[in-house]
Design a protein around this motif. Structure first.
Motif, short mmCIF file in Angstrom:
data_model
loop_
_atom_site.label_atom_id
_atom_site.label_comp_id
_atom_site.label_asym_id
_atom_site.label_seq_id
_atom_site.Cartn_x
_atom_site.Cartn_y
_atom_site.Cartn_z
N ASP A 59 0.87 -1.18 0.00
CA ASP A 59 0.00 0.00 0.00
C ASP A 59 0.91 1.22 0.00
OD1 ASP A 59 -1.68 2.14 0.56
OD2 ASP A 59 -2.90 1.02 2.00
N MET A 60 0.91 1.97 -1.09
CA MET A 60 1.84 3.09 -1.24
C MET A 60 1.54 4.24 -0.29
SD MET A 60 3.97 1.93 -3.43
CE MET A 60 4.94 3.42 -3.67
N THR A 61 0.39 4.22 0.38
CA THR A 61 0.09 5.27 1.36
C THR A 61 0.68 4.97 2.73
OG1 THR A 61 -2.02 4.32 2.11
CG2 THR A 61 -2.08 5.74 0.15
N LYS A 62 1.33 3.81 2.87
CA LYS A 62 1.91 3.41 4.15
C LYS A 62 3.43 3.42 4.02
CE LYS A 62 -2.14 0.68 5.43
NZ LYS A 62 -2.68 -0.66 5.75
N ARG A 105 -5.50 10.72 1.27
CA ARG A 105 -5.18 9.56 0.43
C ARG A 105 -4.62 10.02 -0.91
NH1 ARG A 105 -5.41 4.49 1.21
NH2 ARG A 105 -5.36 3.03 -0.52
N ILE A 106 -5.19 11.09 -1.47
CA ILE A 106 -4.68 11.62 -2.74
C ILE A 106 -3.23 12.07 -2.57
CG2 ILE A 106 -4.87 13.51 -4.40
CD1 ILE A 106 -7.93 13.38 -3.98
N MET A 107 -2.97 12.88 -1.55
CA MET A 107 -1.63 13.42 -1.37
C MET A 107 -0.63 12.33 -0.99
SD MET A 107 -2.00 16.49 -2.29
CE MET A 107 -0.37 17.12 -1.90
N ASP A 108 -1.06 11.38 -0.16
CA ASP A 108 -0.16 10.29 0.24
C ASP A 108 0.21 9.42 -0.96
OD1 ASP A 108 -0.12 11.10 2.86
OD2 ASP A 108 -1.48 9.54 3.60
N THR A 109 -0.75 9.17 -1.84
CA THR A 109 -0.49 8.32 -3.00
C THR A 109 0.27 9.06 -4.08
OG1 THR A 109 -2.56 7.13 -2.58
CG2 THR A 109 -1.53 6.81 -4.73
N VAL A 114 5.80 9.11 -3.73
CA VAL A 114 6.83 9.39 -4.74
C VAL A 114 8.07 9.96 -4.07
CG1 VAL A 114 7.38 10.66 -6.84
CG2 VAL A 114 5.07 9.75 -6.50
N ALA A 115 7.87 10.87 -3.13
CA ALA A 115 9.01 11.45 -2.41
C ALA A 115 9.79 10.37 -1.67
CB ALA A 115 8.51 12.52 -1.44
N ASN A 150 -13.61 20.42 -8.06
CA ASN A 150 -13.68 19.05 -7.55
C ASN A 150 -12.36 18.29 -7.72
OD1 ASN A 150 -16.45 18.66 -6.61
ND2 ASN A 150 -17.02 19.07 -8.73
N LEU A 151 -11.48 18.80 -8.57
CA LEU A 151 -10.21 18.13 -8.83
C LEU A 151 -9.03 18.86 -8.20
CD1 LEU A 151 -10.58 17.09 -12.59
CD2 LEU A 151 -10.92 15.69 -10.56
N ILE A 152 -9.31 19.80 -7.31
CA ILE A 152 -8.24 20.65 -6.80
C ILE A 152 -7.15 19.87 -6.08
CG2 ILE A 152 -9.49 21.20 -4.67
CD1 ILE A 152 -7.02 23.44 -6.64
N MET A 153 -7.50 18.86 -5.31
CA MET A 153 -6.48 18.11 -4.59
C MET A 153 -5.65 17.25 -5.55
SD MET A 153 -6.51 19.23 -1.58
CE MET A 153 -5.39 18.10 -0.77
N TYR A 154 -6.29 16.70 -6.56
CA TYR A 154 -5.54 15.94 -7.57
C TYR A 154 -4.58 16.87 -8.31
CZ TYR A 154 -4.50 13.19 -11.73
OH TYR A 154 -3.85 12.52 -12.74
N THR A 155 -5.10 18.00 -8.76
CA THR A 155 -4.26 18.97 -9.47
C THR A 155 -3.12 19.46 -8.58
OG1 THR A 155 -6.13 19.68 -10.83
CG2 THR A 155 -4.28 21.19 -10.68
N SER A 156 -3.42 19.72 -7.32
CA SER A 156 -2.40 20.20 -6.39
C SER A 156 -1.32 19.15 -6.18
CB SER A 156 -3.04 20.57 -5.05
OG SER A 156 -3.93 21.64 -5.20
N SER A 157 -1.72 17.88 -6.08
CA SER A 157 -0.74 16.81 -5.87
C SER A 157 0.20 16.71 -7.07
CB SER A 157 -1.44 15.47 -5.63
OG SER A 157 -2.05 14.96 -6.80
#
Length: 252
Positions: A59-62, A105-109, A114-115, A150-157
């Motif tokens: 799980d890439m969020t962990k 979850r969006i930002m973690d993934t 990636v970082a 509605n896509l702001i967090m995806y775009t921000s990530s």
């Protein structure tokens, strides 16, 4: 870079761009380790892989699972030469009405994993004196705002990923490392990411009205990047469907 028998890690390897990339790298003779939660899908990608395909349920969020995954690869397959940071999700997540857990979850993934992957890959490559290559799968959303709240967090990530990738390149240059890194940003690619994030009806409607490319097109682009001479670092690349109108890429 001679890639035969070299080790690659592909995150988000169970479907879409990740799955296509696994196949493409195997065709180059690489040993490929796929990271994804659906391990069985990775294992079923290729029938005759000559023992060169490895699947890890991660799980890439962990963060600890990601760190343990890199450690397992080094000990059981070999030190990494190529990292394809492909794992990503898209979800509705506005700021004013969004859900905190979805934001996280969006930002973690899309960003934190990636970082972490970049840090671990560089550490391993430097320890083993490998001039490797890291490719971060971004999105054209990292380069312009689609004007959909509605896509702001995806775009921000994805915007954050673009900035982070360039800063990793600068860090590597300052320490005299020949490790290369690229932000590869596709436009609309026909995968299951839209359906998994927004539902089949919106996915079908979007692919009906917009031009798109295929996951295999991005896998071929990755192979091209890996084929470039070591003196050359393509730090950013946008790959768009012919006829794309940027601000219209949205499931809405």
């Amino acid at each position: 870079m001679d890639l035969n028998e070299k080790v690659a890690i592909v995150t988000g390897a169970s479907a879409g761009i990740g799955a296509a990339t696994v196949k493409a790298l195997l065709n180059l003779g690489m040993k490929v380790v796929g990271f994804a939660r659906r391990k069985e899908l990775i294992e079923s990608l290729v029938e005759n892989h000559n023992g060169k395909l490895f699947a890890r349920c991660i799980d890439m969020t962990k963060p600890q699972e990601v760190l343990d995954g890199f450690d397992w690869v080094t000990k059981n397959v070999g030190p990494i030469h190529v990292l394809i940071n492909n794992a990503g999700i898209a979800r509705y997540a506005s700021i004013l009405s969004g859900n905190f857990e979805v934001w996280k979850r969006i930002m973690d993934t899309n960003f934190m994993s990636v970082a972490i992957g970049c840090k671990e890959a560089v550490k391993i490559m430097r320890e083993h004196k490998i001039d490797g290559y890291i490719i971060n799968i971004n999105s054209v959303h990292g380069y312009y705002d689609c004007l959909d709240s509605n896509l702001i967090m995806y775009t921000s990530s994805k915007s954050a990923l673009r900035i982070m990738t360039e800063n990793v390149r600068l860090e590597l240059a300052k320490i005299g490392s020949n490790i290369r890194i690229t932000s590869l940003a596709p436009g609309l690619v026909k995968t299951d990411i839209v359906e998994s994030g927004y539902g089949k009806d919106k996915s079908d409607a979007m692919y009906d009205r917009l031009p798109f490319i295929f996951a295999e097109d991005i896998a071929k682009t990755i192979v091209y990047l890996l084929s470039t001479p070591p003196r050359m670092n393509i730090s950013e690349m946008l790959v768009r469907p012919t006829g794309e109108i940027g601000t219209k890429i949205s499931p809405m």
